[in-house]
Write an enzyme that holds these catalytic residues in place. Structure first.
Site, PDB file in Angstrom:
ATOM      1  N   ASP A   1      28.220  30.613  31.611  1.00 56.45           N
ATOM      2  CA  ASP A   1      28.597  31.147  30.291  1.00 56.45           C
ATOM      3  C   ASP A   1      27.776  30.485  29.184  1.00 56.45           C
ATOM      4  OD1 ASP A   1      30.396  33.223  30.302  1.00 56.45           O
ATOM      5  OD2 ASP A   1      32.163  31.939  30.528  1.00 56.45           O
TER       6      ASP A   1
ATOM      7  N   GLN B   1      37.581  32.267  32.808  1.00 62.61           N
ATOM      8  CA  GLN B   1      37.855  33.371  31.878  1.00 62.61           C
ATOM      9  C   GLN B   1      38.700  32.867  30.705  1.00 62.61           C
ATOM     10  OE1 GLN B   1      36.612  36.593  32.165  1.00 62.61           O
ATOM     11  NE2 GLN B   1      37.508  36.894  30.141  1.00 62.61           N
TER      12      GLN B   1
ATOM     13  N   LYS C   1      33.454  41.779  36.586  1.00 66.12           N
ATOM     14  CA  LYS C   1      32.422  40.776  36.845  1.00 66.12           C
ATOM     15  C   LYS C   1      32.250  40.589  38.356  1.00 66.12           C
ATOM     16  CE  LYS C   1      33.225  38.396  32.497  1.00 66.12           C
ATOM     17  NZ  LYS C   1      33.932  37.353  31.748  1.00 66.12           N
TER      18      LYS C   1
END
Ligand code: NAD
Length: 307
Positions: free
Chosen positions: A126, A103, A59
Site C-alpha cells: 500500500d 484493509q 483484490k
C-alpha cells in the site's frame, strides 16, 4: 469546422488497467516458468464491514487472475491490536508472502499507525509505511500508494514527459494527495497542493496544465475553472442521488463537473472507469515489484514508472 465544439479526449483507465493486468500476469508467468518465485499477497480484514469485504474480494480475485498467490486473513471485529500485530509479524516472516495489505478502516480500538509501522516496508504494497513515505519524498526507490501510482501512469501514457508542467493536486490526504504531489514533483512538474483551506481555488486550478482532483466532493471543480487543454485526473468517488434513474437510485460521480470539463479540458478520466480500476492493477504491480526486490530479481522493464 470552427463551430464544432472541441471535446476532451477520454482517458480510458479501464482499458489501460486491463492491459496492465495482462502485462503483470505475463511477467508472473515468466517468473514461475523460470522457477524463480510466485508472488503472494496477504490481505487482512478485521471486522465485517460490507464495503471492505467487497474491496478485499475484488483484490483477491485480481491477484489470483494474475497468477499470484492470495492469502486471506479474516479476523473478528473484536480482535485485539496485539493479536493483529502477531499476525503481521507472522506474515513478515512468511517467505511465500511478498505483499501485506491491511484493509482500512480498522475498528476504533486498533491504531492504524501502529499496524502500518509493523509491516515490513519491503512488503508494504500500500506504500503507507513511514519508510516508504520517506523514500518517496526523498526520491529513493519506494513502494508507492496504488491510487496515485495509477494516476501517474495515466498521465504519462497520455502526455509522455511531465517535465516543466504546472500541476495542481486538490486534496492533501496521506493516501492520495500527498504521495501524488511527491510523484509529480519527482517527475519534474511544478506542483501546487490545494486543500479545504486554500483561498480562491478556481484561480489555483486555472493555472494548471495537470489537475488531479482528490477532495471527495461531488462536482467541486467546474469546467470553466480549467485552463483550456488541461489534463484532468478525477480521483473522487462520490455517491449522489439520481432521481432520473428512478426513485431512491444513486450514481457515482467524481470531484469534477464532467460535462463542463469535457468542453474545456484536453483530456479527462471518467468516473467510474478512470482512476478506480487503476488502483487494483497497481496493487498487482506493487506485489510483483515487492517479490522481485525481495528475491533480488530484475524488475520487469517499463511496468512501473521510474521513481
Ligand atoms: P480525504 O477525505 O482523506 O481527503 C480529502 C482532501 O480533500 C483533504 O485534504 C481536504 O483538505 C481536501 N478538501 C476537502 N474539501 C475541499 C474543498 N472544498 N476544496 C479543496 N480541498 C478540499 O480523502 P481521500 O482518501 O484522499 O479521497 C479523496 C477522494 O478520492 C474520495 O472521493 C475517495 O473516495 C476517492 N478515492 C478514490 C480512489 C480510487 O481508487 N479511485 C482511491 C482512494 C480515494
Amino acid at each position: 469546422m470552427d463551430d464544432i465544439a472541441k471535446k476532451a479526449t477520454l482517458i480510458d483507465g479501464k482499458r489501460f488497467s486491463e492491459q496492465l493486468r495482462e502485462r503483470v500476469a505475463d511477467e508472473v508467468g515468466r517468473l514461475a516458468t523460470r522457477g524463480d518465485v510466485v508472488p503472494g499477497l496477504a490481505v487482512v480484514l478485521v471486522g465485517d464491514d460490507p464495503a471492505s469485504r467487497v474491496y478485499v474480494q475484488s483484490k483477491q480475485r485480481a491477484v489470483t487472475a494474475a497468477g499470484m498467490r492470495s492469502f486471506e486473513h479474516s479476523l473478528a471485529a473484536e480482535t485485539t491490536q496485539q493479536r493483529l500485530l502477531d499476525l503481521i509479524h507472522q506474515l513478515n516472516a512468511d517467505a511465500d508472502v511478498h505483499g501485506i495489505l491491511v484493509q482500512l478502516p480498522l475498528p476504533d480500538h486498533i491504531d492504524p499507525g501502529v499496524i502500518i509501522e509493523a509491516i515490513d516496508p519491503r512488503k508494504d504494497v500500500d506504500g503507507f509505511h513511514p519508510t516508504n513515505v520517506g523514500r518517496l519524498g526523498t526520491g529513493q526507490g519506494a513502494l508507492v500508494p496504488c491510487t496515485p501510482l495509477g494516476c501517474l501512469m495515466l498521465l504519462q501514457a497520455h502526455l509522455g514527459s511531465l517535465a516543466g508542467r504546472e500541476a495542481v493536486v486538490v486534496g492533501r490526504s496521506n493516501i492520495v494527495g500527498k504521495p501524488m504531489a511527491a510523484l509529480l514533483l519527482g517527475h519534474d512538474c511544478t506542483v501546487t497542493m490545494a486543500h479545504s483551506r486554500t483561498r480562491n481555488l478556481p484561480d489555483v486550478v486555472g493555472r494548471a496544465d495537470i489537475v488531479v482532483a482528490a477532495a471527495g466532493r461531488a462536482h467541486l471543480i467546474q469546467g470553466d475553472w480549467l485552463k483550456p487543454g488541461a489534463v484532468v485526473i478525477d480521483v473522487g468517488i462520490n455517491r449522489i442521488a439520481a432521481p432520473e434513474r428512478g426513485e431512491g437510485k444513486m450514481r457515482l460521480v467524481g470531484d469534477v463537473d464532467f460535462d463542463g470539463a469535457f468542453a474545456t479540458a484536453g483530456a479527462i478520466t471518467p468516473v467510474p472507469g478512470g482512476v478506480g480500476p487503476m488502483t487494483i492493477a497497481c496493487l498487482l504491480v506493487n506485489t510483483l515489484t515487492a517479490a522481485c526486490r525481495i528475491h533480488q530479481l530484475d524488475e520487469p522493464e517499463g511496468l512501473a514508472p521510474s521513481l
